[in-house]
Design an enzyme around this catalytic site. Structure first.
Site, mmCIF file in Angstrom:
data_model
loop_
_atom_site.group_PDB
_atom_site.id
_atom_site.type_symbol
_atom_site.label_atom_id
_atom_site.label_comp_id
_atom_site.label_asym_id
_atom_site.label_seq_id
_atom_site.Cartn_x
_atom_site.Cartn_y
_atom_site.Cartn_z
ATOM 1 N N GLY A 199 0.816 -1.205 0.000
ATOM 2 C CA GLY A 199 0.000 0.000 0.000
ATOM 3 C C GLY A 199 0.853 1.259 0.000
ATOM 4 N N SER A 200 0.350 2.285 0.641
ATOM 5 C CA SER A 200 0.995 3.605 0.547
ATOM 6 C C SER A 200 2.338 3.707 1.250
ATOM 7 C CB SER A 200 0.052 4.682 1.095
ATOM 8 O OG SER A 200 -1.052 4.835 0.230
ATOM 9 N N THR A 201 2.728 2.693 2.053
ATOM 10 C CA THR A 201 4.084 2.731 2.605
ATOM 11 C C THR A 201 5.116 2.654 1.478
ATOM 12 O OG1 THR A 201 4.071 0.329 2.968
ATOM 13 C CG2 THR A 201 3.416 1.726 4.825
ATOM 14 N N LYS A 203 5.065 4.369 -1.096
ATOM 15 C CA LYS A 203 5.273 5.715 -1.630
ATOM 16 C C LYS A 203 6.608 6.316 -1.178
ATOM 17 C CE LYS A 203 0.335 6.637 -2.176
ATOM 18 N NZ LYS A 203 -0.877 7.246 -1.617
#
Length: 458
Positions: A199-201, A203
């Site tokens: 997920g957004s980790t 990013k």
């Protein structure tokens, strides 16, 4: 005709005989040591009957495994089942009990066994684990399925590592059948072998790729969703942030901005960056670890966009994402993670000691400094405020990942939070992941991260 048949039979017998000789020679030359050390080798068990197997202890000497009257005992039941593993005559050995079997039996090096009276003693194994921190991480996750990993980013020492569901190595005989049949796979060490969309980790990695290309001055028009390659991607909750900078996009975890960044950077740059952080590499640590995966190709922009925000076919272990946090905390350098500190004989003499070892350079120091500032703001004023600790500057990144269950059912996302502290001189990096927990990484995982960091730094 008869003579010809006899000759053919003799040829077949000779071939079989030579094959047998060849196989036995191969075993002797290349497999003898492996077979001798196999936990399923019954001769090992016969040998072990005359030995008091060495203890396994935490960094301060708290006993985590010991032998009494020939029986292996684990004082904290389930708490270390996915670190230490088990030592069973029926079911063999696993994890550290298997990896360091020879040392625990006193067969390491030239020193030989210690003798106490008529009993031989193996060597004692000290871990890098902090028992008090392990307790906090273990209790903070509670009955939820998931994992927590805490590492010293400067040395690679694993300070705590929890995987749930777990099992009681003291009760294998009673529970084995139910453990094997359990659809939740309680024998799987999720921290090191569970693979999940980050997920957004992820990013953090996309941001590093963007910084390499000088894209940090980009301003994005965020209307709450974006169409790329015929597919629409939306922000969490459909929020629209208007015209936002690169930094602010990171703080609020804008999917719109990071999908755009991913496409601009391109698949090859994302893949190169992921591999610098350790994806697609076979780990060679002192404990078994699954390889985290970044795809080998992306056919269209929509796939690249998904990868840039930690979706698509990207899969990571919680340990891998803890190492991502370590890279930012340690000026872009990832130290090799390790569970074993040292080993001693019964006289307390150290016969094995591990040292910090650099694994890779994931990014330049200037990238790490820039991302640290963004992660600090993420906690102070962005999506990660649930990890705020008074008097301590925490740097963090939240994540929520869709998976195979979210297609059919709402509120089944994996939730993530990676962080380190104190941001100005990091001593601990943490990754927490909860399976199918729904909600957000901030609301579900943030309090666990806060508990772990606060306990370690208090």
């Amino acid at each position: 005709m008869t003579d010809k048949r006899i000759i053919n039979i003799l040829i077949v017998i000779c071939v079989l005989f030579m094959s047998l000789i060849g196989y036995l020679t191969y075993l002797e030359l290349f497999k003898a040591e492996e077979l001798a050390k196999s936990p399923y080798n019954q001769r090992q068990w016969a040998y072990e009957e005359d030995i008091e197997r060495g203890m396994i202890l935490d960094k301060e000497g708290v006993i985590l495994a010991q032998s009494k009257d020939g029986e292996r005992k684990y004082p904290y039941d389930n708490m270390y089942s996915h670190i230490i593993g088990y030592n069973s005559r029926i079911y063999g050995k696993s994890l550290l009990e298997s990896k360091y079997n020879q040392l625990l039996l006193g067969q390491y090096g030239l020193g030989g066994l210690n003798i106490t009276g008529n009993k031989k003693n193996g060597y004692n194994l000290y871990l890098t684990i902090d028992h008090n921190l392990q307790k906090v991480a273990y209790n903070s996750i509670g009955n939820r399925n998931g994992s927590a990993v805490a590492i010293n980013p400067k040395t690679g020492e694993i300070l705590a590592m929890v995987s749930k569901p777990d099992f009681n190595p003291n009760a294998l005989s009673e529970q084995w059948e139910s453990l094997v049949d359990n659809e939740n796979s309680p024998l799987l060490p999720r921290a090191t072998s569970g693979l999940y969309a980050p997920g957004s980790t992820f990013k953090i990695l996309t941001a590093s790729a963007a910084l390499d290309l000088g894209l940090q001055d980009t301003v994005f028009e965020d209307k709450g969703s974006i169409e790329i390659g015929g597919k629409t991607v939306s922000n969490s909750g459909g929020k629209a942030y208007g015209n936002i900078t690169f930094d602010r996009a990171f703080e609020v975890s804008s999917n719109v901005a990071f999908c755009s960044l991913g496409v601009t950077a391109g698949f090859d740059r994302l893949k190169l960056t992921a591999e610098k952080f350790g994806f697609n590499k076979e780990p060679d640590y002192d404990f078994p670890v699954a390889k985290s995966i970044f795809p080998s190709s992306a056919k269209e922009d929509a796939e690249t966009a998904a990868l840039a925000m930690g979706q698509g076919n990207t899969l990571a272990t919680p340990l891998q994402m803890a190492l991502v946090a370590c890279a930012v905390a340690n000026d872009g350098i990832i130290m090799e993670p390790r569970l074993v500190s040292h080993a001693t004989n019964n006289s307390g003499v150290t016969i094995l000691s591990t040292k910090p070892k650099q694994q890779s350079v994931a990014m330049p120091k200037q990238n790490a400094d820039y991302i640290t500032d963004m992660m600090v703001k993420t906690v102070s004023q962005g999506t990660g405020t649930s990890a705020i600790i008074n008097g301590i500057t925490v740097a963090g990144k939240t994540g929520t990942a869709e998976n195979e269950q979210t297609v059919m059912q709402k509120n089944k996302e994996h939730t993530w939070f990676v962080a380190f502290a104190p941001a100005e001189d990091p001593e601990i990096a943490v990754a927490v992941m909860l399976e199918y927990s729904g909600g957000s990484g901030a609301s579900v995982c943030g309090p666990i991260v806060r508990n772990i960091i606060r306990e370690y730094l208090r």
